[in-house]
Design a protein around this motif. Structure first.
Motif, short mmCIF file in Angstrom:
data_model
loop_
_atom_site.label_atom_id
_atom_site.label_comp_id
_atom_site.label_asym_id
_atom_site.label_seq_id
_atom_site.Cartn_x
_atom_site.Cartn_y
_atom_site.Cartn_z
N ARG A 8 -139.76 58.53 -5.07
CA ARG A 8 -139.93 58.07 -6.45
C ARG A 8 -140.92 56.91 -6.56
N ALA A 42 -144.67 57.63 -7.03
CA ALA A 42 -145.16 58.17 -8.30
C ALA A 42 -145.38 57.10 -9.35
N ASN A 43 -145.05 55.84 -9.02
CA ASN A 43 -145.32 54.72 -9.93
C ASN A 43 -144.77 54.95 -11.34
N ASN A 47 -144.21 57.74 -12.91
CA ASN A 47 -144.61 58.98 -13.58
C ASN A 47 -143.56 60.07 -13.34
N GLU A 48 -143.49 61.01 -14.26
CA GLU A 48 -142.52 62.09 -14.16
C GLU A 48 -142.85 63.01 -12.98
N TRP A 70 -146.96 65.16 -9.49
CA TRP A 70 -146.94 64.36 -10.71
C TRP A 70 -148.37 64.04 -11.10
N LYS A 71 -148.54 63.56 -12.30
CA LYS A 71 -149.85 63.13 -12.76
C LYS A 71 -149.85 61.63 -12.97
N GLU A 72 -150.92 61.00 -12.51
CA GLU A 72 -151.09 59.56 -12.69
C GLU A 72 -152.50 59.33 -13.24
N ASN A 73 -152.57 58.75 -14.42
CA ASN A 73 -153.86 58.56 -15.10
C ASN A 73 -154.62 59.88 -15.22
N HIS A 116 -151.15 64.57 -8.36
CA HIS A 116 -150.82 64.16 -7.00
C HIS A 116 -149.82 65.17 -6.42
N VAL A 154 -154.45 64.04 -3.52
CA VAL A 154 -154.70 63.51 -4.86
C VAL A 154 -155.88 64.27 -5.46
N ARG A 162 -158.12 58.23 -2.02
CA ARG A 162 -156.79 58.10 -2.61
C ARG A 162 -155.78 59.00 -1.91
#
Length: 234
Positions: free
Chosen positions: A60, A63-64, A66-67, A83-86, A90, A207, A217
């Motif tokens: 968890r 994922a910072n 994120n869902e 998950w998606k970050e910005n 990922h 990523v 990344r």
């Protein structure tokens, strides 16, 4: 396509190609065991339970906030999340776990107090290959294609995929500083190999989508994943 079925077993082919070089470094002696209690907790995850430690709760923090979406395939004991970050996707996942005994690797009595044979095995297997080793690996892959009864086994597309497989063993491996006993990342296949005591874990970290992967990344994510795994038995 036969070559596609070969891809998940690339580590086996590489290990076979390296076998003669490992023979004078790693010994198999019946009755010789090494106790590595620090990561004995991983030994309970065998058979149908293998990989079930790889949960959303475990990753968890990566994922910072994120869902996270799971994409597991339990019959093959593959545990994946994305998950998606910005806006950037990922991926991470667990592929396999092997112990030194399953790999038929044991230390001799002189080595027993000083080193972990799985680290030696990982360093020998998951590293950039020389031109001679590439040639040997290609020959092994050719043999597998020749044994195939599938009509596509000798097709141009299969040969092209085979070239991609061997290319992933050249200028690809990046050793990682982490809390594990040893960790190395393949920046072309996005595979992460981690040694934790008597366990060798095969994972992945990526990523960006295929064809547009952010290499730096991805390496950073792989290192974070290795560090997270080092906390498993603490």
């Amino acid at each position: 396509m036969k070559t596609i079925s070969i891809l998940p077993h690339l580590a086996l082919f590489v290990a076979l190609a390296m076998c003669s070089q490992q023979a004078d470094k790693i010994y198999h002696i019946e009755g010789t065991t090494v106790e590595r209690s620090a990561y004995s907790c991983l030994k309970e995850f065998t058979g149908e339970k293998e990989g079930k430690f790889f949960t959303e709760q475990l990753i968890r923090d990566l994922a910072n906030g994120n869902e996270i979406t799971p994409d597991h395939y339990e019959p093959a004991q593959q545990y994946k999340f994305h998950w998606k970050e910005n806006g950037v996707i990922h991926f991470i996942g667990f592929e396999a776990m092997q112990t030194a005994s399953e790999l038929h690797i044991q230390q001799n009595q002189a080595q027993a107090q000083n080193s972990n044979p799985l680290i030696d095995y990982a360093k020998m297997t998951y590293r950039d290959k020389t031109p001679e080793e590439q040639l040997r690996l290609n020959r092994l892959l050719d043999e597998q294609l020749d044994k195939s009864e599938e009509p596509s086994a000798s097709s141009t597309s299969d040969k092209s995929l085979q070239e991609n497989v061997t290319a992933m063993e050249t200028m690809a491996y990046v050793p990682l500083e982490s809390g594990t006993d040893y960790a190395v990342y393949n920046r072309k296949s996005f595979s992460l190999y981690v040694v934790l005591g008597d366990a060798l874990l095969t994972l992945n970290a990526q990523v960006g989508p295929y064809g547009s992967v952010d290499e730096s990344r991805s390496i950073e994510l792989a290192k974070k994943l290795a560090d997270k795994l080092s906390e498993l038995c603490n």
